[in-house]
Design an enzyme around this catalytic site. Structure first.
Site, short mmCIF file in Angstrom:
data_model
loop_
_atom_site.label_atom_id
_atom_site.label_comp_id
_atom_site.label_asym_id
_atom_site.label_seq_id
_atom_site.Cartn_x
_atom_site.Cartn_y
_atom_site.Cartn_z
N TYR A 154 -12.84 -5.70 -38.78
CA TYR A 154 -11.72 -5.08 -39.51
C TYR A 154 -11.80 -5.42 -41.01
O TYR A 154 -11.60 -4.56 -41.87
CB TYR A 154 -10.43 -5.60 -38.90
CG TYR A 154 -9.14 -5.00 -39.41
CD1 TYR A 154 -8.71 -3.74 -39.00
CD2 TYR A 154 -8.32 -5.71 -40.28
CE1 TYR A 154 -7.51 -3.22 -39.45
CE2 TYR A 154 -7.11 -5.20 -40.73
CZ TYR A 154 -6.70 -3.96 -40.31
OH TYR A 154 -5.51 -3.44 -40.75
N LYS A 158 -12.12 -2.71 -43.95
CA LYS A 158 -11.08 -2.59 -44.97
C LYS A 158 -11.62 -2.87 -46.38
O LYS A 158 -11.13 -2.29 -47.36
CB LYS A 158 -9.90 -3.52 -44.64
CG LYS A 158 -9.11 -3.09 -43.40
CD LYS A 158 -8.66 -1.65 -43.48
CE LYS A 158 -7.50 -1.32 -42.57
NZ LYS A 158 -7.16 0.12 -42.60
P1 NAP Z 1 -0.37 1.33 -35.60
O1 NAP Z 1 1.12 1.16 -35.42
O2 NAP Z 1 -1.28 0.77 -34.59
O3 NAP Z 1 -0.67 2.89 -35.81
C1 NAP Z 1 -1.98 3.36 -35.99
C2 NAP Z 1 -2.01 4.81 -35.60
O4 NAP Z 1 -3.38 5.29 -35.79
C3 NAP Z 1 -1.66 5.05 -34.13
O5 NAP Z 1 -0.73 6.10 -34.03
C4 NAP Z 1 -3.00 5.42 -33.52
O6 NAP Z 1 -2.93 6.32 -32.43
C5 NAP Z 1 -3.71 6.10 -34.68
N1 NAP Z 1 -5.14 6.18 -34.45
C6 NAP Z 1 -5.97 5.21 -34.00
N2 NAP Z 1 -7.23 5.68 -33.87
C7 NAP Z 1 -7.19 6.98 -34.24
C8 NAP Z 1 -8.17 8.01 -34.31
N3 NAP Z 1 -9.45 7.81 -33.96
N4 NAP Z 1 -7.79 9.24 -34.74
C9 NAP Z 1 -6.49 9.47 -35.08
N5 NAP Z 1 -5.53 8.54 -35.02
C10 NAP Z 1 -5.87 7.32 -34.60
O7 NAP Z 1 -0.84 0.69 -36.99
P2 NAP Z 1 -0.05 0.44 -38.37
O8 NAP Z 1 0.38 -0.96 -38.40
O9 NAP Z 1 0.92 1.54 -38.61
O10 NAP Z 1 -1.28 0.58 -39.40
C11 NAP Z 1 -1.52 1.73 -40.21
C12 NAP Z 1 -2.67 1.42 -41.16
O11 NAP Z 1 -2.32 0.31 -41.98
C13 NAP Z 1 -3.96 1.05 -40.44
O12 NAP Z 1 -5.06 1.56 -41.15
C14 NAP Z 1 -3.95 -0.47 -40.50
O13 NAP Z 1 -5.24 -0.98 -40.41
C15 NAP Z 1 -3.31 -0.71 -41.86
N6 NAP Z 1 -2.69 -2.02 -42.01
C16 NAP Z 1 -1.69 -2.47 -41.19
C17 NAP Z 1 -1.13 -3.73 -41.39
C18 NAP Z 1 -0.02 -4.27 -40.53
O14 NAP Z 1 0.36 -5.45 -40.73
N7 NAP Z 1 0.54 -3.53 -39.61
C19 NAP Z 1 -1.60 -4.55 -42.41
C20 NAP Z 1 -2.63 -4.07 -43.22
C21 NAP Z 1 -3.16 -2.82 -43.02
P3 NAP Z 1 -2.73 5.78 -30.91
O15 NAP Z 1 -1.25 5.67 -30.76
O16 NAP Z 1 -3.34 6.82 -30.05
O17 NAP Z 1 -3.45 4.46 -30.83
#
Ligand code: NAP
Length: 253
Positions: A154, A158
Protein backbone atom coordinates in the site's frame (compact mmCIF):
# COMPACT_ATOMS: atom_id res chain seq x y z
CA UNK A 1 -18.08 36.15 -11.45
CA UNK A 2 -18.56 34.84 -14.99
CA UNK A 3 -21.08 32.01 -15.37
CA UNK A 4 -19.42 28.60 -15.31
CA UNK A 5 -20.89 25.47 -16.87
CA UNK A 6 -22.14 22.63 -14.68
CA UNK A 7 -19.19 20.27 -14.35
CA UNK A 8 -19.48 16.49 -14.48
CA UNK A 9 -17.36 14.70 -11.90
CA UNK A 10 -16.42 11.03 -11.83
CA UNK A 11 -15.55 9.64 -8.41
CA UNK A 12 -14.27 6.07 -8.15
CA UNK A 13 -14.79 3.93 -5.06
CA UNK A 14 -17.69 6.26 -4.40
CA UNK A 15 -20.20 3.87 -2.87
CA UNK A 16 -19.00 4.42 0.67
CA UNK A 17 -16.42 6.04 2.89
CA UNK A 18 -14.30 8.88 1.59
CA UNK A 19 -15.55 8.50 -2.00
CA UNK A 20 -19.20 8.89 -0.95
CA UNK A 21 -18.38 12.02 1.09
CA UNK A 22 -16.60 13.48 -1.95
CA UNK A 23 -19.70 12.80 -4.05
CA UNK A 24 -21.91 14.67 -1.57
CA UNK A 25 -19.53 17.61 -1.39
CA UNK A 26 -19.10 18.02 -5.16
CA UNK A 27 -22.89 17.94 -5.57
CA UNK A 28 -23.12 20.74 -2.98
CA UNK A 29 -20.57 22.58 -5.12
CA UNK A 30 -23.02 22.37 -8.04
CA UNK A 31 -21.57 19.45 -9.99
CA UNK A 32 -23.28 16.49 -11.60
CA UNK A 33 -21.70 13.26 -10.46
CA UNK A 34 -21.02 9.73 -11.62
CA UNK A 35 -20.71 7.36 -8.68
CA UNK A 36 -18.39 4.54 -9.76
CA UNK A 37 -17.84 1.47 -7.62
CA UNK A 38 -17.43 -2.29 -7.73
CA UNK A 39 -20.26 -2.69 -5.27
CA UNK A 40 -23.74 -2.15 -6.71
CA UNK A 41 -25.63 -1.92 -3.43
CA UNK A 42 -23.58 0.91 -1.89
CA UNK A 43 -23.06 2.67 -5.23
CA UNK A 44 -26.78 2.72 -6.04
CA UNK A 45 -27.58 3.94 -2.53
CA UNK A 46 -25.13 6.84 -2.72
CA UNK A 47 -26.44 7.93 -6.14
CA UNK A 48 -30.08 7.54 -5.05
CA UNK A 49 -29.52 9.76 -1.99
CA UNK A 50 -28.22 12.51 -4.27
CA UNK A 51 -31.10 12.30 -6.75
CA UNK A 52 -33.66 12.18 -3.89
CA UNK A 53 -32.31 15.53 -2.75
CA UNK A 54 -32.58 17.00 -6.26
CA UNK A 55 -28.95 16.51 -7.37
CA UNK A 56 -27.83 14.91 -10.62
CA UNK A 57 -26.13 11.54 -10.13
CA UNK A 58 -25.81 8.18 -11.81
CA UNK A 59 -24.29 4.99 -10.49
CA UNK A 60 -22.17 2.79 -12.76
CA UNK A 61 -20.54 -0.45 -11.73
CA UNK A 62 -16.90 -0.72 -12.74
CA UNK A 63 -13.75 -2.54 -11.82
CA UNK A 64 -11.15 0.20 -12.29
CA UNK A 65 -8.47 -2.40 -13.09
CA UNK A 66 -10.27 -3.55 -16.25
CA UNK A 67 -9.46 -1.38 -19.30
CA UNK A 68 -12.56 -2.37 -21.28
CA UNK A 69 -14.90 -1.63 -18.37
CA UNK A 70 -13.16 1.68 -17.72
CA UNK A 71 -13.43 2.74 -21.36
CA UNK A 72 -17.11 1.78 -21.49
CA UNK A 73 -18.03 3.50 -18.24
CA UNK A 74 -16.36 6.78 -19.18
CA UNK A 75 -18.21 6.75 -22.52
CA UNK A 76 -21.46 6.06 -20.63
CA UNK A 77 -20.90 9.00 -18.27
CA UNK A 78 -20.07 11.34 -21.17
CA UNK A 79 -23.25 10.27 -22.96
CA UNK A 80 -25.66 10.23 -20.01
CA UNK A 81 -24.37 13.06 -17.81
CA UNK A 82 -21.90 15.14 -19.80
CA UNK A 83 -18.18 15.22 -20.58
CA UNK A 84 -16.36 14.32 -17.37
CA UNK A 85 -13.93 17.11 -16.52
CA UNK A 86 -13.39 16.29 -12.85
CA UNK A 87 -11.91 12.93 -11.88
CA UNK A 88 -11.31 11.77 -8.32
CA UNK A 89 -9.49 8.44 -8.05
CA UNK A 90 -10.57 7.21 -4.63
CA UNK A 91 -11.08 3.45 -5.21
CA UNK A 92 -8.77 1.58 -2.91
CA UNK A 93 -8.12 -1.60 -1.00
CA UNK A 94 -5.70 -2.80 1.63
CA UNK A 95 -4.06 -6.22 1.94
CA UNK A 96 -1.81 -5.52 4.94
CA UNK A 97 0.83 -7.92 6.14
CA UNK A 98 4.42 -7.84 7.29
CA UNK A 99 6.77 -8.31 4.36
CA UNK A 100 7.73 -11.89 5.19
CA UNK A 101 4.07 -12.91 5.17
CA UNK A 102 2.95 -10.81 2.21
CA UNK A 103 1.87 -12.88 -0.80
CA UNK A 104 2.31 -12.03 -4.47
CA UNK A 105 -1.47 -11.64 -4.67
CA UNK A 106 -1.45 -9.13 -1.77
CA UNK A 107 1.15 -7.13 -3.67
CA UNK A 108 -0.37 -7.36 -7.16
CA UNK A 109 -3.94 -6.58 -6.12
CA UNK A 110 -3.01 -3.44 -4.21
CA UNK A 111 -0.79 -2.19 -7.06
CA UNK A 112 -3.51 -2.96 -9.54
CA UNK A 113 -6.41 -1.15 -7.86
CA UNK A 114 -4.46 1.97 -6.88
CA UNK A 115 -1.93 2.40 -9.68
CA UNK A 116 -3.36 0.58 -12.71
CA UNK A 117 -6.84 1.80 -11.70
CA UNK A 118 -5.82 5.46 -11.49
CA UNK A 119 -3.83 5.14 -14.73
CA UNK A 120 -6.70 3.56 -16.68
CA UNK A 121 -9.32 5.99 -15.37
CA UNK A 122 -7.16 9.05 -16.00
CA UNK A 123 -6.19 7.91 -19.49
CA UNK A 124 -9.84 7.36 -20.37
CA UNK A 125 -11.07 10.69 -18.97
CA UNK A 126 -8.27 13.00 -20.13
CA UNK A 127 -9.48 13.25 -23.74
CA UNK A 128 -12.73 14.84 -22.50
CA UNK A 129 -10.76 17.28 -20.37
CA UNK A 130 -8.42 18.17 -23.24
CA UNK A 131 -11.41 18.71 -25.53
CA UNK A 132 -13.04 21.03 -22.96
CA UNK A 133 -9.69 22.74 -22.26
CA UNK A 134 -10.48 22.34 -18.55
CA UNK A 135 -9.96 19.56 -16.06
CA UNK A 136 -9.34 18.67 -12.43
CA UNK A 137 -7.72 15.39 -11.41
CA UNK A 138 -7.46 14.50 -7.73
CA UNK A 139 -5.74 11.29 -6.64
CA UNK A 140 -6.01 9.79 -3.17
CA UNK A 141 -2.63 8.95 -1.70
CA UNK A 142 -2.03 8.40 2.03
CA UNK A 143 0.35 9.27 4.84
CA UNK A 144 1.38 5.62 4.42
CA UNK A 145 3.27 6.78 1.30
CA UNK A 146 5.97 7.83 3.78
CA UNK A 147 6.25 4.25 5.01
CA UNK A 148 4.05 2.23 7.35
CA UNK A 149 4.65 -1.07 9.08
CA UNK A 150 2.63 -3.88 7.51
CA UNK A 151 1.86 -1.89 4.36
CA UNK A 152 4.80 -2.42 1.97
CA UNK A 153 2.35 -2.87 -0.91
CA UNK A 154 0.00 0.00 0.00
CA UNK A 155 2.82 2.44 0.87
CA UNK A 156 4.49 1.74 -2.47
CA UNK A 157 1.26 2.25 -4.40
CA UNK A 158 0.41 5.46 -2.54
CA UNK A 159 3.92 6.86 -3.10
CA UNK A 160 3.59 5.89 -6.77
CA UNK A 161 0.40 7.90 -7.05
CA UNK A 162 2.28 11.02 -6.00
CA UNK A 163 4.76 10.60 -8.88
CA UNK A 164 1.92 9.78 -11.26
CA UNK A 165 0.07 12.96 -10.27
CA UNK A 166 3.09 15.24 -10.64
CA UNK A 167 3.67 13.81 -14.12
CA UNK A 168 0.05 14.46 -15.08
CA UNK A 169 0.51 18.05 -13.90
CA UNK A 170 3.48 18.45 -16.27
CA UNK A 171 1.81 16.80 -19.26
CA UNK A 172 -1.71 18.18 -19.00
CA UNK A 173 -1.22 21.70 -17.62
CA UNK A 174 -1.14 23.21 -21.10
CA UNK A 175 -4.74 22.06 -21.61
CA UNK A 176 -6.11 23.83 -18.54
CA UNK A 177 -5.96 20.63 -16.50
CA UNK A 178 -4.61 20.45 -12.96
CA UNK A 179 -3.65 17.29 -11.09
CA UNK A 180 -3.18 17.12 -7.33
CA UNK A 181 -2.84 14.50 -4.64
CA UNK A 182 -4.49 14.35 -1.24
CA UNK A 183 -2.74 12.21 1.35
CA UNK A 184 -5.14 11.50 4.21
CA UNK A 185 -4.05 10.44 7.66
CA UNK A 186 -6.33 8.37 9.88
CA UNK A 187 -9.89 8.66 8.53
CA UNK A 188 -12.86 6.87 10.08
CA UNK A 189 -14.12 4.46 7.41
CA UNK A 190 -14.61 0.75 6.70
CA UNK A 191 -10.93 0.66 5.71
CA UNK A 192 -9.69 1.73 9.17
CA UNK A 193 -12.36 -0.46 10.81
CA UNK A 194 -10.82 -3.41 8.94
CA UNK A 195 -7.40 -2.48 10.31
CA UNK A 196 -8.80 -2.56 13.87
CA UNK A 197 -10.19 -6.02 13.23
CA UNK A 198 -6.92 -7.29 11.75
CA UNK A 199 -4.82 -6.15 14.69
CA UNK A 200 -7.42 -7.32 17.22
CA UNK A 201 -8.50 -4.08 18.92
CA UNK A 202 -11.91 -2.43 18.96
CA UNK A 203 -12.45 0.35 16.44
CA UNK A 204 -13.05 2.80 19.33
CA UNK A 205 -9.71 1.87 20.89
CA UNK A 206 -7.92 2.26 17.56
CA UNK A 207 -9.45 5.71 17.05
CA UNK A 208 -8.57 6.80 20.58
CA UNK A 209 -4.97 5.69 20.14
CA UNK A 210 -4.70 7.39 16.75
CA UNK A 211 -6.19 10.67 18.02
CA UNK A 212 -3.64 10.84 20.83
CA UNK A 213 -0.82 10.83 18.25
CA UNK A 214 -2.39 13.48 15.99
CA UNK A 215 -1.47 17.14 16.71
CA UNK A 216 -5.11 18.34 16.55
CA UNK A 217 -6.03 15.46 18.90
CA UNK A 218 -8.81 13.98 16.82
CA UNK A 219 -9.19 11.46 14.04
CA UNK A 220 -10.27 12.53 10.57
CA UNK A 221 -13.62 12.00 8.89
CA UNK A 222 -14.46 11.50 5.20
CA UNK A 223 -15.80 15.08 5.10
CA UNK A 224 -12.32 16.40 5.98
CA UNK A 225 -11.03 14.87 2.76
CA UNK A 226 -14.06 15.94 0.72
CA UNK A 227 -13.41 19.54 1.77
CA UNK A 228 -9.87 19.39 0.36
CA UNK A 229 -11.08 17.76 -2.86
CA UNK A 230 -13.63 20.56 -3.22
CA UNK A 231 -10.81 23.10 -3.22
CA UNK A 232 -8.66 21.28 -5.80
CA UNK A 233 -11.71 20.73 -8.04
CA UNK A 234 -12.86 24.34 -7.87
CA UNK A 235 -12.72 26.86 -10.70
CA UNK A 236 -10.49 29.10 -8.59
CA UNK A 237 -7.76 26.47 -8.03
CA UNK A 238 -6.44 26.69 -11.61
CA UNK A 239 -2.92 27.75 -10.52
CA UNK A 240 -2.48 24.90 -8.04
CA UNK A 241 -1.11 21.77 -9.68
CA UNK A 242 1.21 18.87 -8.93
CA UNK A 243 0.82 19.30 -5.17
CA UNK A 244 0.55 16.77 -2.38
CA UNK A 245 -1.70 17.94 0.44
CA UNK A 246 -1.44 15.96 3.67
CA UNK A 247 -4.82 16.09 5.38
CA UNK A 248 -3.81 14.46 8.60
CA UNK A 249 -4.40 16.83 11.49
CA UNK A 250 -0.76 17.82 11.53
CA UNK A 251 2.42 17.94 9.46
CA UNK A 252 4.01 14.88 7.87
CA UNK A 253 7.54 14.56 6.60
P1 NAP B 1 -13.33 2.16 1.71
O1 NAP B 1 -14.37 2.61 2.70
O2 NAP B 1 -12.79 0.79 1.83
O3 NAP B 1 -13.91 2.40 0.24
C1 NAP B 1 -13.18 2.05 -0.89
C2 NAP B 1 -14.14 1.86 -2.04
O4 NAP B 1 -13.36 1.51 -3.22
C3 NAP B 1 -15.14 0.73 -1.81
O5 NAP B 1 -16.43 1.16 -2.13
C4 NAP B 1 -14.65 -0.35 -2.76
O6 NAP B 1 -15.66 -1.19 -3.28
C5 NAP B 1 -14.05 0.46 -3.89
N1 NAP B 1 -13.17 -0.34 -4.72
C6 NAP B 1 -12.22 -1.23 -4.32
N2 NAP B 1 -11.65 -1.82 -5.38
C7 NAP B 1 -12.25 -1.32 -6.48
C8 NAP B 1 -12.11 -1.55 -7.87
N3 NAP B 1 -11.23 -2.44 -8.37
N4 NAP B 1 -12.90 -0.86 -8.73
C9 NAP B 1 -13.81 0.03 -8.25
N5 NAP B 1 -13.99 0.28 -6.95
C10 NAP B 1 -13.23 -0.39 -6.07
O7 NAP B 1 -12.05 3.12 1.75
P2 NAP B 1 -11.90 4.66 2.18
O8 NAP B 1 -11.40 4.70 3.56
O9 NAP B 1 -13.11 5.43 1.78
O10 NAP B 1 -10.68 5.07 1.22
C11 NAP B 1 -10.82 5.83 0.02
C12 NAP B 1 -9.43 6.15 -0.52
O11 NAP B 1 -8.71 6.89 0.45
C13 NAP B 1 -8.60 4.91 -0.82
O12 NAP B 1 -7.81 5.13 -1.97
C14 NAP B 1 -7.72 4.78 0.41
O13 NAP B 1 -6.55 4.08 0.13
C15 NAP B 1 -7.47 6.24 0.75
N6 NAP B 1 -7.11 6.49 2.14
C16 NAP B 1 -7.91 6.13 3.19
C17 NAP B 1 -7.51 6.39 4.50
C18 NAP B 1 -8.35 6.04 5.69
O14 NAP B 1 -7.87 6.24 6.84
N7 NAP B 1 -9.55 5.55 5.55
C19 NAP B 1 -6.29 7.00 4.75
C20 NAP B 1 -5.49 7.35 3.65
C21 NAP B 1 -5.90 7.09 2.37
P3 NAP B 1 -16.14 -2.53 -2.49
O15 NAP B 1 -17.18 -2.03 -1.55
O16 NAP B 1 -16.65 -3.43 -3.54
O17 NAP B 1 -14.91 -3.07 -1.80
Amino acid sequence: MPNTPTRTAIITGAGRGIGAAIVRRLVQDGMSVAVLDLDEATGNKTAAEITAEGGRAIFAKVDVTDPEQVKAVVAQVAEEVGPPTVLVNSAGIIRDNLLFKMTEDDWDLVMSVHLRGAFLMTRAVQSHMVEQKWGRIVNLSSTSALGNRGQANYATAKAGLQGFTKTLAFELGQFGITANTIAPGFIVSDMTAATAERIGVSFEELQKGAAAQIPVRRVGYPEDIAHAVSFFASEAASFVSGQVLYVAGGPKN
